[in-house]
Each structure stands twice: as C-alpha cells, then as structure tokens.
Write an enzyme that holds these catalytic residues in place. Structure first.
Site, PDB file in Angstrom:
ATOM      1  N   CYS A   1      11.279  -0.001   0.834  1.00  0.00           N
ATOM      2  CA  CYS A   1      10.843  -1.016   1.888  1.00  0.00           C
ATOM      3  C   CYS A   1      11.361  -1.059   3.597  1.00  0.00           C
ATOM      4  O   CYS A   1      12.216  -1.534   3.170  1.00  0.00           O
ATOM      5  CB  CYS A   1       9.285  -1.437   1.059  1.00  0.00           C
TER       6      CYS A   1
ATOM      7  N   CYS B   1      10.073  -9.287   3.673  1.00  0.00           N
ATOM      8  CA  CYS B   1       9.411 -10.465   2.265  1.00  0.00           C
ATOM      9  C   CYS B   1      10.247 -10.741   1.915  1.00  0.00           C
ATOM     10  O   CYS B   1      10.797  -9.838   0.871  1.00  0.00           O
ATOM     11  CB  CYS B   1       8.227  -9.684   1.538  1.00  0.00           C
TER      12      CYS B   1
ATOM     13  N   CYS C   1      10.927  -9.913  -2.244  1.00  0.00           N
ATOM     14  CA  CYS C   1       9.959  -8.879  -2.901  1.00  0.00           C
ATOM     15  C   CYS C   1      12.025  -8.223  -2.828  1.00  0.00           C
ATOM     16  O   CYS C   1      12.378  -7.435  -2.270  1.00  0.00           O
ATOM     17  CB  CYS C   1       9.902  -7.345  -1.774  1.00  0.00           C
TER      18      CYS C   1
ATOM     19  N   CYS D   1      -4.298   0.869  -9.690  1.00  0.00           N
ATOM     20  CA  CYS D   1      -3.942   0.252  -7.964  1.00  0.00           C
ATOM     21  C   CYS D   1      -3.070   1.721  -7.825  1.00  0.00           C
ATOM     22  O   CYS D   1      -1.912   1.230  -8.795  1.00  0.00           O
ATOM     23  CB  CYS D   1      -3.821  -0.780  -7.983  1.00  0.00           C
TER      24      CYS D   1
ATOM     25  N   CYS E   1      -8.037   1.717  -6.313  1.00  0.00           N
ATOM     26  CA  CYS E   1      -7.135   0.971  -6.135  1.00  0.00           C
ATOM     27  C   CYS E   1      -6.182   1.364  -4.837  1.00  0.00           C
ATOM     28  O   CYS E   1      -5.312   1.991  -5.699  1.00  0.00           O
ATOM     29  CB  CYS E   1      -7.104  -0.498  -6.211  1.00  0.00           C
TER      30      CYS E   1
ATOM     31  N   CYS F   1      -9.492  -6.257  -1.414  1.00  0.00           N
ATOM     32  CA  CYS F   1      -8.510  -6.458  -2.344  1.00  0.00           C
ATOM     33  C   CYS F   1      -7.103  -7.870  -1.736  1.00  0.00           C
ATOM     34  O   CYS F   1      -6.682  -6.520  -1.317  1.00  0.00           O
ATOM     35  CB  CYS F   1      -8.222  -5.949  -3.738  1.00  0.00           C
TER      36      CYS F   1
ATOM     37  N   ARG G   1      -7.863 -12.730 -10.311  1.00  0.00           N
ATOM     38  CA  ARG G   1      -6.810 -11.509 -11.103  1.00  0.00           C
ATOM     39  C   ARG G   1      -5.632 -12.644 -11.427  1.00  0.00           C
ATOM     40  O   ARG G   1      -4.980 -12.415 -10.198  1.00  0.00           O
ATOM     41  CB  ARG G   1      -6.493 -10.788 -10.745  1.00  0.00           C
TER      42      ARG G   1
END
Length: 316
Positions: free
Chosen positions: A55, A59, A62, A99, A131, A191, A263
C-alpha cells in the site's frame, strides 16, 4: 433515561459519561444495549484480504505500507474461486458477514473492480452480508458496489481530526469523511471506527466518538481496534492501551450510538476471556472471526466458539 437516537451530542456530555465511575458507566451502557439489541447475539464477521501489502499510504501503525520494512511482503491478489472458498468456510464456522479487503489508496476501476463486484454478488448469493474496505471512493463507485449487492463499506477514521496528521499524512481527514458520505448517499451502511493506543489523548477519543455520533445516520458498524505494535512501523513501540480505557471507550460509544454494532476488532488476541466478557457487557456486540486479522494474530475459531459457549452467546 432517554435512549433514543441523538445527533446533537456535545463533547462535554460525552466527557461526563466517559468519566463516570466505571461500574456505573457499564450499567448505563448495558441499559442502552438491552433496549436496542439482543444482548446474547454477536455479529460474527470474517475478513478476507484479497490483496495484502504494497500500500502506498504511510499509516504509521500499518505493516502493509510499502514505506516501512516489516514482515509483510506484497502478495498476489486472490482469485475469485479462492475468495468464495474462504467465504464458504467462514459461513460454515458461524460467520454472517464477509469483509473483503484490498490494500490500496483508493478504488481503482477496471478488471480488478469488476472482479470484486462479481465476488460480492456470489457471496451475497450464499446468504451472507458483504462489506468491502477498498480505500477512498467516489459516489459513482459506491453506487456500482451497491448494485453488485454490497451492504457495508468500511473506511475507518482511526482517530480525531486534530490528531490524524500524526498518524497519516498521505490523505486528509476530509478525504476520509467524503468516502463515508459517498457510501451514505449510495445507500450503503457505513462501517467506520478507530484505533486506540496511537498516542492520542482522551479528548481525541471523545472527538472521534463525537464525529460518528453527529453523523446522520450513525455508522451501522463501529470497529474498535487496539493498536498491535508492529516492528518496522513508526508506532512499533507504543504502549498497549489499558483494558479499562478500552472498556470506557466502548461504553461511551454504545451510549452515544445506541443502534450501532460495536465491533471488538484488532488487539482482541491479547484480551483474556474475562476481558472480552467485560467488553461485551459494556456494549460490544460484534467480533472478527478467524486466526488472522489482515496482518495480525486473532483468536482462533475454536477459541471463539468456546468463548461464546461459556458466555451463552450465539451468532446472528
């Protein structure tokens, strides 16, 4: 006590709730929970990573960011047959929602996008809710996903708008909000949640809840993650969030957003059975199932089955 949906919360109100004596706070959150949910039913979700790693975002928590040297190496995208097999396995072990995740900055139309739309339709035909978390997207893309059968779109805000630049610099908070708006306008259920333990203050946590609680509608699902420090990332040595702070966040979110699913997500692997039970008492009513959650360890399917038996809980 008024437990109807509100969209006019103030930070002062949320702070007074958050700072109640812990057992009093849990009692209040439990009362709200009982009025809006079956307290003995848990929404069980399974995350399937279609493309892991590589990616371009930065972040700082991550392992999938291409900017950091972590144990994660970019993997090929899963084909449709493998995704459907994993979805079927998840359904057999009690999951009601799948998801689908792709590590990328934003939705990219083309062959991959069409393949994901096909996956959504096929998983929906299994009787499962679907999702996706695919990064930032436009209203038109959201509509196309909705037409394919998508129910939820996940796009976490992570933290408060004030603290966000300390966590991510390659996109803005406003860009994140625009994606939530696009999902809402397309008729998708939002979400969106956060990560605790990034170095944020209590005020940042309350601001995050406030951002969600002022949305019309509230997010249908709010994942609450505890940071799992990963070697190679800038946040590798952050301290673990204390359990009672996690419980206070869950209880406050439950009171502010009575009808949302809260969640218990990343970081659950380090929580004991007793700690998870306390989170459920405080208002959590959804979990991610499966041995791995993206790149971090999760409770095993067998451990979750035992936990739910011990607590007298059942899947949706």
């Amino acid at each position: 006590m008024n437990t109807s949906l509100r969209y006019d919360w103030t930070e002062q109100e949320l702070q007074e709730i958050h700072d109640l004596p812990l057992l009093q706070l849990i009692d209040r959150a439990r009362s709200v929970h009982l009025q809006h949910h079956d307290p003995y039913t848990i929404d069980v979700c399974r995350l399937i990573s279609i493309k892991t790693g590589g990616c371009p975002e930065d972040c700082r928590y991550c392992a999938q960011s291409s900017r950091y040297q972590t144990f994660v190496t970019p993997e090929r995208s899963l084909d449709k047959e493998e995704v459907l097999k994993r979805a079927a396995d998840a359904k057999a072990s009690g999951a009601s929602r799948i998801c689908l995740s792709v590590a990328q900055r934003d939705v990219k139309e083309g062959a991959q996008f069409e393949k994901i739309r096909e996956m959504i339709s096929s998983i929906k035909e299994m009787g499962l809710s679907v999702c996706c978390t695919l990064g930032m997207m436009t209203e038109d893309q959201a509509q196309k996903l909705k037409e394919a059968g998508l129910t939820y779109y996940n796009h976490n805000l992570d933290t408060s708008e004030r603290y966000y630049p300390e966590v991510v610099t390659t996109r803005t908070y406003h860009e994140r909000i625009k994606t939530l708006d696009a999902a809402d306008k397309a008729g998708l259920k939002v979400c969106s949640g956060g990560i605790l333990g990034l170095g944020e203050t209590k005020e940042d946590r309350l601001q995050l809840i406030l951002t969600f609680a002022k949305r019309r509608p509230h997010p249908a699902s709010v994942p609450v993650n505890s940071l799992v420090p990963i070697e190679g990332t800038p946040f590798a040595h952050r301290e673990k969030i204390p359990l009672f702070e996690l419980v206070r966040f869950i209880a406050t979110a439950r009171i502010a957003m009575p009808s949302s699913m809260i969640r218990l997500s990343a970081g659950r692997e380090s929580l004991s059975k007793e700690a998870q039970a306390l989170c459920f008492l405080a208002g959590a009513n959804s979990i991610f199932q499966g041995n791995k959650l993206l790149t971090v360890q999760n409770r095993t399917v067998e451990e979750d089955a035992e936990l739910m038996r011990d607590l007298g809980l059942k899947g949706k």
